[in-house]
Design a protein around this motif. Sequence first.
Motif, PDB file in Angstrom:
ATOM      1  N   LYS A  48      -0.929  -4.176  -7.990  1.00 55.48           N
ATOM      2  CA  LYS A  48      -0.963  -3.389  -6.763  1.00 55.48           C
ATOM      3  C   LYS A  48      -2.246  -3.740  -6.026  1.00 55.48           C
ATOM      4  CE  LYS A  48       2.475  -0.382  -6.743  1.00 55.48           C
ATOM      5  NZ  LYS A  48       3.383  -0.228  -5.655  1.00 55.48           N
ATOM      6  N   PHE A  49      -2.219  -3.554  -4.717  1.00 52.85           N
ATOM      7  CA  PHE A  49      -3.414  -3.812  -3.922  1.00 52.85           C
ATOM      8  C   PHE A  49      -4.511  -2.821  -4.334  1.00 52.85           C
ATOM      9  CE2 PHE A  49      -1.633  -0.318  -1.605  1.00 52.85           C
ATOM     10  CZ  PHE A  49      -2.697   0.311  -0.982  1.00 52.85           C
ATOM     11  N   ILE A  50      -5.734  -3.216  -4.088  1.00 55.71           N
ATOM     12  CA  ILE A  50      -6.890  -2.374  -4.385  1.00 55.71           C
ATOM     13  C   ILE A  50      -7.353  -1.776  -3.063  1.00 55.71           C
ATOM     14  CG2 ILE A  50      -9.253  -2.330  -5.265  1.00 55.71           C
ATOM     15  CD1 ILE A  50      -8.376  -4.929  -6.861  1.00 55.71           C
ATOM     16  N   ASP A  51      -7.305  -0.474  -2.981  1.00 53.65           N
ATOM     17  CA  ASP A  51      -7.671   0.188  -1.738  1.00 53.65           C
ATOM     18  C   ASP A  51      -9.185   0.221  -1.579  1.00 53.65           C
ATOM     19  OD1 ASP A  51      -7.075   1.374   0.668  1.00 53.65           O
ATOM     20  OD2 ASP A  51      -6.620   3.350  -0.181  1.00 53.65           O
ATOM     21  N   ILE A  76      -3.907 -13.113   1.292  1.00 53.76           N
ATOM     22  CA  ILE A  76      -2.925 -12.631   0.322  1.00 53.76           C
ATOM     23  C   ILE A  76      -1.748 -12.006   1.071  1.00 53.76           C
ATOM     24  CG2 ILE A  76      -4.637 -12.265  -1.491  1.00 53.76           C
ATOM     25  CD1 ILE A  76      -4.555  -9.285  -0.926  1.00 53.76           C
ATOM     26  N   LEU A  77      -0.595 -12.032   0.436  1.00 52.76           N
ATOM     27  CA  LEU A  77       0.591 -11.385   0.969  1.00 52.76           C
ATOM     28  C   LEU A  77       0.934 -10.216   0.061  1.00 52.76           C
ATOM     29  CD1 LEU A  77       2.938 -11.303   3.018  1.00 52.76           C
ATOM     30  CD2 LEU A  77       4.220 -12.783   1.446  1.00 52.76           C
ATOM     31  N   ILE A  78       1.025  -9.051   0.675  1.00 56.25           N
ATOM     32  CA  ILE A  78       1.333  -7.829  -0.060  1.00 56.25           C
ATOM     33  C   ILE A  78       2.722  -7.370   0.347  1.00 56.25           C
ATOM     34  CG2 ILE A  78       0.641  -5.449  -0.517  1.00 56.25           C
ATOM     35  CD1 ILE A  78      -2.243  -6.291   0.087  1.00 56.25           C
ATOM     36  N   GLY A  79       3.532  -7.000  -0.645  1.00 60.00           N
ATOM     37  CA  GLY A  79       4.896  -6.554  -0.389  1.00 60.00           C
ATOM     38  C   GLY A  79       4.954  -5.135   0.144  1.00 60.00           C
ATOM     39  N   PRO A  80       6.140  -4.724   0.563  1.00 60.06           N
ATOM     40  CA  PRO A  80       6.321  -3.395   1.151  1.00 60.06           C
ATOM     41  C   PRO A  80       5.886  -2.241   0.250  1.00 60.06           C
ATOM     42  CG  PRO A  80       8.250  -4.750   1.567  1.00 60.06           C
ATOM     43  CD  PRO A  80       7.373  -5.512   0.617  1.00 60.06           C
ATOM     44  N   ASP A  81       5.928  -2.445  -1.058  1.00 58.73           N
ATOM     45  CA  ASP A  81       5.538  -1.389  -1.994  1.00 58.73           C
ATOM     46  C   ASP A  81       4.060  -1.449  -2.383  1.00 58.73           C
ATOM     47  OD1 ASP A  81       5.488  -3.658  -3.569  1.00 58.73           O
ATOM     48  OD2 ASP A  81       6.697  -2.804  -5.199  1.00 58.73           O
ATOM     49  N   GLY A  82       3.312  -2.392  -1.810  1.00 57.58           N
ATOM     50  CA  GLY A  82       1.891  -2.501  -2.122  1.00 57.58           C
ATOM     51  C   GLY A  82       1.569  -3.479  -3.237  1.00 57.58           C
ATOM     52  N   THR A  83       2.561  -4.215  -3.713  1.00 55.71           N
ATOM     53  CA  THR A  83       2.350  -5.210  -4.762  1.00 55.71           C
ATOM     54  C   THR A  83       1.879  -6.523  -4.145  1.00 55.71           C
ATOM     55  OG1 THR A  83       4.094  -4.234  -6.103  1.00 55.71           O
ATOM     56  CG2 THR A  83       3.458  -6.491  -6.638  1.00 55.71           C
ATOM     57  N   ILE A  84       0.857  -7.110  -4.736  1.00 54.28           N
ATOM     58  CA  ILE A  84       0.384  -8.411  -4.278  1.00 54.28           C
ATOM     59  C   ILE A  84       1.395  -9.462  -4.728  1.00 54.28           C
ATOM     60  CG2 ILE A  84      -1.446 -10.150  -4.416  1.00 54.28           C
ATOM     61  CD1 ILE A  84      -3.409  -7.798  -4.948  1.00 54.28           C
ATOM     62  N   LEU A  85       2.001 -10.139  -3.750  1.00 60.08           N
ATOM     63  CA  LEU A  85       3.042 -11.129  -4.028  1.00 60.08           C
ATOM     64  C   LEU A  85       2.491 -12.543  -4.125  1.00 60.08           C
ATOM     65  CD1 LEU A  85       5.691  -9.774  -1.496  1.00 60.08           C
ATOM     66  CD2 LEU A  85       5.602  -9.355  -3.976  1.00 60.08           C
ATOM     67  N   GLU A  86       1.541 -12.856  -3.259  1.00 60.37           N
ATOM     68  CA  GLU A  86       0.968 -14.204  -3.195  1.00 60.37           C
ATOM     69  C   GLU A  86      -0.523 -14.088  -2.943  1.00 60.37           C
ATOM     70  OE1 GLU A  86       2.899 -16.903  -3.632  1.00 60.37           O
ATOM     71  OE2 GLU A  86       4.830 -15.853  -3.511  1.00 60.37           O
ATOM     72  N   ARG A  87      -1.255 -15.056  -3.481  1.00 58.59           N
ATOM     73  CA  ARG A  87      -2.709 -15.101  -3.291  1.00 58.59           C
ATOM     74  C   ARG A  87      -3.134 -16.481  -2.816  1.00 58.59           C
ATOM     75  NH1 ARG A  87      -5.343 -11.000  -6.429  1.00 58.59           N
ATOM     76  NH2 ARG A  87      -3.894  -9.945  -7.824  1.00 58.59           N
ATOM     77  N   ASP A  88      -4.250 -16.510  -2.094  1.00 60.10           N
ATOM     78  CA  ASP A  88      -4.894 -17.769  -1.717  1.00 60.10           C
ATOM     79  C   ASP A  88      -3.976 -18.678  -0.902  1.00 60.10           C
ATOM     80  OD1 ASP A  88      -7.020 -19.483  -1.534  1.00 60.10           O
ATOM     81  OD2 ASP A  88      -6.805 -20.300  -3.550  1.00 60.10           O
ATOM     82  N   LEU A  89      -3.364 -18.112   0.123  1.00 58.67           N
ATOM     83  CA  LEU A  89      -2.447 -18.873   0.974  1.00 58.67           C
ATOM     84  C   LEU A  89      -3.205 -19.569   2.093  1.00 58.67           C
ATOM     85  CD1 LEU A  89       0.337 -16.168   1.268  1.00 58.67           C
ATOM     86  CD2 LEU A  89       0.414 -18.267  -0.094  1.00 58.67           C
ATOM     87  N   ARG A  90      -2.809 -20.794   2.386  1.00 57.98           N
ATOM     88  CA  ARG A  90      -3.399 -21.571   3.482  1.00 57.98           C
ATOM     89  C   ARG A  90      -2.382 -22.576   3.983  1.00 57.98           C
ATOM     90  NH1 ARG A  90      -9.056 -23.139   2.790  1.00 57.98           N
ATOM     91  NH2 ARG A  90      -8.770 -24.115   4.809  1.00 57.98           N
TER      92      ARG A  90
END
Length: 165
Positions: free
Chosen positions: A31-34, A136-150
């Motif tokens: 989950k994302f870190i607030d 990063i890409l975070i999904g609708p539920d707050g889950t991190i789906l992808e990291r370090d995108l370029r």
Amino acid sequence: MKGRYILTAIVAALCCLTAGGQTVPAGKADKFIDFEALQPDGKSVKLSDFVGKGKYVLVDFWASWCGPCREEIPRLKDIYYQYKDKPFDIVGVPVFDKVENTQEAVAEFEVPWKQILNVPETVPEAYGFNYIPYIILIGPDGTILERDLRGDDLWNKVRSYMRDF
């Protein structure tokens, strides 16, 4: 004085190095870190004001002085305009930067998405990065789906998640 410029250039180069997109392995999603940041107008903003609300959200950790960060802005703008009317958003999270410099860069590039300014210094460590840009890409539920995108990987990953919209 010349040594200071060289040192600044070296630090900037090291901060901007990246290894390419990383998919979060199955079963390893987090989950994302607030976090909360006091904005220049005195209002408090949290990442959770944007994330976990039923939309895919690209979070762009960047700085105004970072060349590779600035190079990603046109691509991010293209993505934003293609998907802004879908369940999708982008949030800028400037790190290692001064608020006034960020605001100047946002104006210069006509960045249309919201920025969370005055981010606590603990955020990069909490998210496990020490270079930028870090997207990063975070999904609708707050889950991190992808990291370090370029680059093209950024486009391809967003497209793959948004293909049904």
